[in-house]
Enzyme design. Structure first.
Site, PDB file in Angstrom:
ATOM      1  N   PRO A   1       9.072   1.312   7.859  1.00 43.56           N
ATOM      2  CA  PRO A   1       9.785   0.903   6.655  1.00 43.56           C
ATOM      3  C   PRO A   1       9.217   1.522   5.366  1.00 43.56           C
ATOM      4  O   PRO A   1       8.049   1.913   5.329  1.00 43.56           O
ATOM      5  CB  PRO A   1       9.592  -0.625   6.633  1.00 43.56           C
ATOM      6  CG  PRO A   1       8.375  -0.877   7.443  1.00 43.56           C
ATOM      7  CD  PRO A   1       8.260   0.221   8.450  1.00 43.56           C
TER       8      PRO A   1
ATOM      9  N   GLY B   1       3.389   0.354   1.913  1.00 46.14           N
ATOM     10  CA  GLY B   1       2.028   0.882   1.927  1.00 46.14           C
ATOM     11  C   GLY B   1       1.748   1.849   3.062  1.00 46.14           C
ATOM     12  O   GLY B   1       0.601   2.192   3.323  1.00 46.14           O
ATOM     13  N   LEU B   2       2.803   2.281   3.771  1.00 49.98           N
ATOM     14  CA  LEU B   2       2.590   3.177   4.917  1.00 49.98           C
ATOM     15  C   LEU B   2       2.865   4.641   4.566  1.00 49.98           C
ATOM     16  O   LEU B   2       2.954   5.497   5.445  1.00 49.98           O
ATOM     17  CB  LEU B   2       3.469   2.731   6.099  1.00 49.98           C
ATOM     18  CG  LEU B   2       3.174   1.323   6.638  1.00 49.98           C
ATOM     19  CD1 LEU B   2       4.108   0.975   7.798  1.00 49.98           C
ATOM     20  CD2 LEU B   2       1.715   1.199   7.093  1.00 49.98           C
TER      21      LEU B   2
ATOM     22  N   SER C   1       6.985   7.359   0.920  1.00 53.45           N
ATOM     23  CA  SER C   1       7.516   8.313  -0.065  1.00 53.45           C
ATOM     24  C   SER C   1       6.860   9.681   0.091  1.00 53.45           C
ATOM     25  O   SER C   1       7.543  10.712   0.050  1.00 53.45           O
ATOM     26  CB  SER C   1       7.403   7.777  -1.499  1.00 53.45           C
ATOM     27  OG  SER C   1       6.072   7.792  -1.917  1.00 53.45           O
ATOM     28  N   ALA C   2       5.547   9.723   0.338  1.00 52.27           N
ATOM     29  CA  ALA C   2       4.888  11.018   0.555  1.00 52.27           C
ATOM     30  C   ALA C   2       5.376  11.639   1.864  1.00 52.27           C
ATOM     31  O   ALA C   2       5.587  12.857   1.951  1.00 52.27           O
ATOM     32  CB  ALA C   2       3.371  10.850   0.600  1.00 52.27           C
ATOM     33  N   ALA C   3       5.564  10.787   2.884  1.00 48.64           N
ATOM     34  CA  ALA C   3       6.022  11.302   4.179  1.00 48.64           C
ATOM     35  C   ALA C   3       7.425  11.894   4.054  1.00 48.64           C
ATOM     36  O   ALA C   3       7.709  12.973   4.590  1.00 48.64           O
ATOM     37  CB  ALA C   3       5.998  10.190   5.226  1.00 48.64           C
TER      38      ALA C   3
ATOM     39  N   ASP D   1      -2.069  10.083   0.105  1.00 47.75           N
ATOM     40  CA  ASP D   1      -0.883   9.904   0.960  1.00 47.75           C
ATOM     41  C   ASP D   1      -0.311  11.257   1.373  1.00 47.75           C
ATOM     42  O   ASP D   1       0.055  11.471   2.535  1.00 47.75           O
ATOM     43  CB  ASP D   1       0.208   9.106   0.226  1.00 47.75           C
ATOM     44  CG  ASP D   1      -0.174   7.647   0.051  1.00 47.75           C
ATOM     45  OD1 ASP D   1      -1.364   7.316   0.245  1.00 47.75           O
ATOM     46  OD2 ASP D   1       0.705   6.836  -0.291  1.00 47.75           O
TER      47      ASP D   1
HETATM   48  C1  MEV Z   1      -1.410   4.250  -2.088  1.00 46.49           C
HETATM   49  O1  MEV Z   1      -1.080   4.483  -0.741  1.00 46.49           O
HETATM   50  C2  MEV Z   1      -2.877   4.408  -2.314  1.00 46.49           C
HETATM   51  C3  MEV Z   1      -3.364   4.146  -3.749  1.00 46.49           C
HETATM   52  O2  MEV Z   1      -4.768   4.368  -3.723  1.00 46.49           O
HETATM   53  C4  MEV Z   1      -2.691   5.057  -4.749  1.00 46.49           C
HETATM   54  C5  MEV Z   1      -3.098   6.517  -4.611  1.00 46.49           C
HETATM   55  O3  MEV Z   1      -4.038   6.837  -3.905  1.00 46.49           O
HETATM   56  O4  MEV Z   1      -2.430   7.346  -5.286  1.00 46.49           O
HETATM   57  C6  MEV Z   1      -3.125   2.710  -4.162  1.00 46.49           C
END
Ligand code: MEV
Length: 318
Positions: free
Chosen positions: A100, A104-105, A108-110, A151
Site C-alpha cells: 500500500p 512508510g514502505l 512514492s520512491a518505488a 528511500d
Molecule cells: C521516510 O521513509 C524516512 C524519513 O527519514 C524521511 C527521509 O529519510 O527522507 C522519515
C-alpha cells in the site's frame, strides 16, 4: 529515437533503524523487501491528440486529469524523458504495486524509480545507478520536500543498506531473522512528520538534537549486530528507537499498540518504520513460528494487513 513499450521494477523498503535522524546526516539502516514489488509500464502514445493515460492506485484517466498525489510519478516520467533526450515524448503510464501507499514502505520512491526505469527501458537508454538515484530524488522532492535519499536508494537495493549524508554502502549482509510488517491501515504523511521534527529541531534544539543523535548512534551500532547476526541486540535497538521516535511525536496510539502486541507475543524488537504518523510497524522474530504468532497478535491488535519476510529467502509467506 522511437520508443517502445518499457517496464521497470523496484521494491518496498523498510527502515530498520534511523528514520528521521537520517534527514540530519546521521546513519540509517534500511532493507529492500524483494517480495513486495512495484512495477511500472510505459507505452508510447501514437497519433492524434491523445496525451496519454495514467493508471495506478485504483485510478485511471488522462494524464492532465491525474489527482495531486500522482505528481511525483508524473515528475518521474518528465525527468526520465528529459534524460533520454525526448522531453516532449508522450507515454502512457501504468503502475502496479504489491504494497500500500502512504504506509512508510517507500511507495512514492518505488513508484518514481519504477517509472524512471520503464522510460529508460522504452528508449533502450543506459543510466548509472547514481544517475537513476538523482532522477528519483528529483521526483521524490515533489512528494516529500527534501528527502534524505534513503528511500530512493533502498527501493532498488539488493541487500541491507547503510546510508549516511547521501552516501550508500551496500552492506552485503543478509538479515538472519524473520521480519513481520504490520499495517496500521492509517495513512502516514512523511512530509508532515518530517516537518514536525523540523519544527522541534528549530524550537527545542538541544533535546531534539540529543534524540536524533541517539537514533543515529543506535543505527551505527546495529551494523556490528548485523555482521555477527546478533538479532537479539538488534531487536533491543529497534524497540529503543521506537521509544525515541514516539518521544519525538511521530508515533501514534495504533502504532504503539502494534509494537506492544508484537513484544507481548515474543518479538525480539518492534518499532514504527518510515515517516510514522500512521503507516507500518516492523517486528523481528527468531523463527517462522514466532513470526506467525507475532503476526496473529498484531492482527488482533488492529493491524489491517501483515507481511512476513523470511531471512535470506526474501519471500512473503503470509
Ligand atoms: C521516510 O521513509 C524516512 C524519513 O527519514 C524521511 C527521509 O529519510 O527522507 C522519515
Amino acid at each position: 529515437m522511437i520508443p517502445h513499450v518499457g517496464t521497470g521494477q523496484t521494491v518496498a523498503k523498510i527502515i530498520l533503524l534511523g528514520e528521521h535522524s537520517v534527514v540530519y546526516g546521521y546513519p540509517a539502516i534500511a532493507l529492500p523487501m524483494h517480495s513486495l514489488k512495484m512495477t511500472a509500464r510505459v507505452e508510447p502514445v501514437r497519433g492524434g491528440h491523445n496525451e496519454g493515460t495514467l493508471t495506478g492506485l485504483g485510478w485511471s484517466g488522462p494524464i492532465s486529469k491525474a489527482p495531486a498525489h500522482f505528481a511525483s510519478i508524473l515528475r518521474a516520467r518528465e525527468v526520465a524523458a528529459e534524460f533520454v533526450g525526448d522531453p516532449d515524448g508522450l507515454l502512457s503510464i501504468t503502475t502496479e504495486s504489491e504494497f500500500p501507499a502512504q504506509r512508510g514502505l517507500g511507495s512514492s520512491a518505488a513508484a518514481a524509480g519504477a517509472v524512471i526505469r520503464a522510460v529508460l527501458n522504452a528508449y533502450d537508454a543506459k543510466a548509472t545507478a547514481h544517475e537513476i538515484f538523482t532522477l528519483t530524488q528529483e521526483a521524490e522532492t515533489i512528494a516529500h520536500g527534501q528527502p534524505s535519499g534513503l528511500d530512493a536508494v533502498t527501493t532498488s537495493a539488493t541487500s541491507p543498506v547503510h546510508f549516511q549524508a547521501g552516501r550508500t554502502t551496500d552492506l552485503g549482509l543478509p538479515l538472519d531473522a524473520w521480519i513481520v510488517i504490520a499495517d496500521s491501515g492509517i495513512h502516514g504523511s512523511t512530509r508532515e512528520t518530517v516537518g514536525h521534527v523540523r519544527s522541534l529541531y528549530e524550537n527545542s534544539f538541544r533535546e531534539t538534537q540529543e534524540s536524533l543523535s541517539r537514533l543515529g548512534k543506535i543505527a551505527e551500532g546495529a551494523v556490528d549486530n548485523l555482521r555477527s547476526s546478533d538479532i537479539s541486540q538488534l531487536g533491543i535497538k529497534m524497540t529503543e528507537s521506537h521509544g525515541i521516535l514516539a518521544d519525538l511525536g511521530v508515533s501514534t496510539v495504533q502504532l504503539d499498540e502494534l509494537v506492544y502486541a508484537a513484544l507481548d507475543a515474543g518479538a525480539l524488537g518492534g518499532k514504527l518504520t518510515g515517516g510514522g504518523g500512521g503507516g507500518c510497524v516492523i517486528a523481528l522474530a527468531h523463527s517462522y513460528e514466532d513470526a506467525q504468532r507475532i503476526s496473529d497478535a498484531m492482527r488482533e491488535a488492529g493491524a489491517r494487513a501483515t507481511w512476513t519476510q523470511a531471512p535470506l529467502l526474501n519471500e512473503v509467506v503470509a
